[in-house]
Design a protein around this motif. Structure first.
Motif, short mmCIF file in Angstrom:
data_model
loop_
_atom_site.label_atom_id
_atom_site.label_comp_id
_atom_site.label_asym_id
_atom_site.label_seq_id
_atom_site.Cartn_x
_atom_site.Cartn_y
_atom_site.Cartn_z
N PRO A 2 8.93 8.22 -5.06
CA PRO A 2 9.44 6.96 -4.50
C PRO A 2 10.14 7.11 -3.14
O PRO A 2 9.84 6.35 -2.21
CB PRO A 2 10.42 6.48 -5.57
CG PRO A 2 9.88 7.03 -6.84
CD PRO A 2 9.32 8.38 -6.47
N THR B 294 7.95 7.17 4.40
CA THR B 294 6.69 6.85 5.07
C THR B 294 6.69 5.42 5.58
O THR B 294 6.26 5.15 6.71
CB THR B 294 5.51 7.06 4.10
OG1 THR B 294 5.47 8.43 3.68
CG2 THR B 294 4.18 6.69 4.77
N LEU B 295 7.16 4.50 4.75
CA LEU B 295 7.20 3.10 5.14
C LEU B 295 8.05 2.90 6.39
O LEU B 295 7.65 2.19 7.31
CB LEU B 295 7.76 2.25 4.00
CG LEU B 295 7.98 0.77 4.34
CD1 LEU B 295 6.65 0.08 4.61
CD2 LEU B 295 8.74 0.06 3.24
N SER C 278 0.81 -1.21 0.00
CA SER C 278 0.00 0.00 0.00
C SER C 278 0.85 1.26 0.00
O SER C 278 0.45 2.29 -0.58
CB SER C 278 -0.95 0.01 1.21
OG SER C 278 -0.22 0.08 2.42
N ILE C 279 2.02 1.21 0.62
CA ILE C 279 2.88 2.40 0.69
C ILE C 279 3.87 2.46 -0.47
O ILE C 279 3.96 3.48 -1.17
CB ILE C 279 3.63 2.44 2.03
CG1 ILE C 279 2.64 2.62 3.19
CG2 ILE C 279 4.65 3.59 2.03
CD1 ILE C 279 3.29 2.58 4.56
N LEU C 280 4.59 1.36 -0.71
CA LEU C 280 5.63 1.39 -1.73
C LEU C 280 5.09 1.53 -3.15
O LEU C 280 5.78 2.08 -4.02
CB LEU C 280 6.49 0.13 -1.64
CG LEU C 280 7.43 0.02 -0.44
CD1 LEU C 280 8.27 -1.25 -0.55
CD2 LEU C 280 8.33 1.26 -0.32
N ASP D 63 2.29 3.16 -4.04
CA ASP D 63 1.38 4.30 -4.15
C ASP D 63 2.01 5.37 -5.04
O ASP D 63 2.81 6.20 -4.58
CB ASP D 63 1.08 4.86 -2.76
CG ASP D 63 0.03 5.97 -2.80
OD1 ASP D 63 -0.40 6.36 -3.91
OD2 ASP D 63 -0.36 6.43 -1.71
N ARG E 72 1.03 8.05 -6.18
CA ARG E 72 0.68 9.45 -5.95
C ARG E 72 1.83 10.21 -5.28
O ARG E 72 1.83 11.45 -5.27
CB ARG E 72 -0.57 9.54 -5.08
CG ARG E 72 -1.84 8.99 -5.73
CD ARG E 72 -2.99 8.98 -4.75
NE ARG E 72 -2.70 8.13 -3.60
CZ ARG E 72 -3.49 8.02 -2.53
NH1 ARG E 72 -4.61 8.71 -2.47
NH2 ARG E 72 -3.16 7.22 -1.53
N HIS E 73 2.79 9.48 -4.72
CA HIS E 73 3.90 10.11 -4.02
C HIS E 73 5.23 9.70 -4.66
O HIS E 73 5.34 8.63 -5.25
CB HIS E 73 3.89 9.71 -2.55
CG HIS E 73 2.60 10.02 -1.84
ND1 HIS E 73 2.25 11.30 -1.45
CD2 HIS E 73 1.56 9.23 -1.49
CE1 HIS E 73 1.06 11.27 -0.88
NE2 HIS E 73 0.61 10.03 -0.89
N PHE F 201 9.13 -1.88 -6.49
CA PHE F 201 9.61 -0.57 -6.05
C PHE F 201 11.04 -0.35 -6.49
O PHE F 201 11.40 0.75 -6.94
CB PHE F 201 9.50 -0.47 -4.53
CG PHE F 201 10.05 0.81 -3.96
CD1 PHE F 201 9.32 1.99 -4.04
CD2 PHE F 201 11.29 0.83 -3.34
CE1 PHE F 201 9.83 3.18 -3.53
CE2 PHE F 201 11.80 2.01 -2.82
CZ PHE F 201 11.08 3.19 -2.91
N GLU G 251 9.85 9.45 -0.99
CA GLU G 251 8.86 9.87 0.01
C GLU G 251 8.10 8.66 0.53
O GLU G 251 7.81 8.55 1.73
CB GLU G 251 7.89 10.88 -0.61
CG GLU G 251 6.86 11.42 0.37
CD GLU G 251 5.87 12.37 -0.28
OE1 GLU G 251 4.82 12.63 0.34
OE2 GLU G 251 6.14 12.83 -1.41
N ARG G 252 7.78 7.75 -0.37
CA ARG G 252 7.10 6.51 0.04
C ARG G 252 7.98 5.69 0.98
O ARG G 252 7.51 5.12 1.97
CB ARG G 252 6.78 5.66 -1.19
CG ARG G 252 5.68 6.18 -2.07
CD ARG G 252 5.51 5.29 -3.27
NE ARG G 252 5.73 5.99 -4.51
CZ ARG G 252 6.03 5.43 -5.65
NH1 ARG G 252 6.17 4.13 -5.72
NH2 ARG G 252 6.20 6.15 -6.73
#
Length: 211
Positions: free
Chosen positions: A96, A102-103, A87-89, A91, A93-94, A148, A98-99
Motif C-alpha cells: 500500500p 508511486t501515486l 490504477s495505482i492505489l 494495484d 501487486r504492490h 485504499f 509503495e502505491r
C-alpha cells in the motif's frame, strides 16, 4: 427577484460516426492549444474554431458555448485523474505505501507536464464549478481513495479514514498545483515528490499506530 439563467455546460450531442469523433477530437485539441496560449480569460469559441480549421457553426453543433468546451476539457482531466488513482492505489501487486509513493510521484509529474492547461482550467472554474455535472465529476475518485484507506488503515474508524483520505487528496491537489506553477526539472520533481510521499506515509503510520 429574477432567477439567474444557468450556463449550459453539457455537450449538445454526442458524435456517432468516426468523422464526427474526429471533428470533436480536433476541436478539443485546438481548445487545449488556445488555452495554453491565450489563457482562460481570452479563450473564445471563435478562436477554437479558427485553430481547429472549422467554422464556428461546426463547433456549436457539439458545444453550445465556451463554458461547455472548458467543462469537457476539465471532465476529461478529472476522468484521467480518477483512472490514475484507481490504477495505482488499487494495484494489489504492490504494498500500500509503495502505491502511495508511486501515486505522488506520477501525479506531481503530471501536474508539471500539463501545468499551463491545468492552471487555465482552474481560472475558468467559476463557469461550471457549481454545476451538478461538475460535482458528480469531482466525486468520481472518492471510491478508490476510500477503498485504499480501508486497506491501509483497517482498524481505524470511518471518520479517521475519511479525514486521512481527504487530507491526502486535498494536499496533493493544492500543493501539486502550486509547485507546478513554476517550471521544474526532473530532479526537482523527484525530490519534491519523495518528500511529500515521506510525509504522507509517516502520517498514515502514525494513524495506524494510534488504533
Amino acid at each position: 427577484m429574477a432567477t439567474r439563467r444557468k450556463t449550459q455546460i453539457s455537450s449538445r450531442k454526442k458524435p456517432q460516426q468516426a468523422r464526427s469523433n474526429e471533428l470533436v477530437a480536433a476541436i478539443l485539441q485546438a481548445a487545449i492549444q488556445v488555452l495554453e496560449k491565450e489563457g482562460a480569460h481570452r479563450f473564445t469559441t471563435a478562436r477554437v474554431a479558427e485553430k481547429a480549421g472549422v467554422s464556428v457553426g461546426s463547433v456549436y453543433q457539439y458545444f453550445p458555448n465556451k463554458a461547455s468546451i472548458l467543462f469537457r476539457l476539465q471532465s476529461d482531466e478529472w476522468r484521467q485523474t480518477t483512472e490514475l488513482l484507481r490504477s495505482i492505489l488499487l494495484d494489489a501487486r504492490h504494498a500500500p505505501l509503495e502505491r502511495l509513493r508511486t501515486l505522488v510521484h506520477v501525479f506531481i509529474r503530471s501536474e508539471c507536464d500539463e501545468a499551463k492547461v491545468r492552471i487555465a482550467l482552474h481560472d475558468a472554474a467559476p463557469l461550471y464549478r457549481d454545476a451538478p455535472e461538475a460535482k458528480e465529476a469531482r466525486a468520481s475518485g472518492e471510491h478508490a481513495i476510500q477503498t485504499f484507506m480501508k486497506e491501509v488503515l483497517p482498524d481505524a474508524s470511518a471518520a479517521t479514514r475519511d479525514m486521512a483520505g481527504d487530507l491526502i487528496k486535498t494536499t496533493l491537489s493544492e500543493v501539486g498545483k502550486g509547485f507546478s506553477e513554476t517550471p521544474r526539472t526532473a530532479a526537482e520533481i523527484k525530490t519534491y515528490s519523495a518528500a511529500m510521499a515521506d510525509m504522507f506515509c509517516a502520517y498514515i503510520k502514525s494513524l495506524a499506530k494510534a488504533t
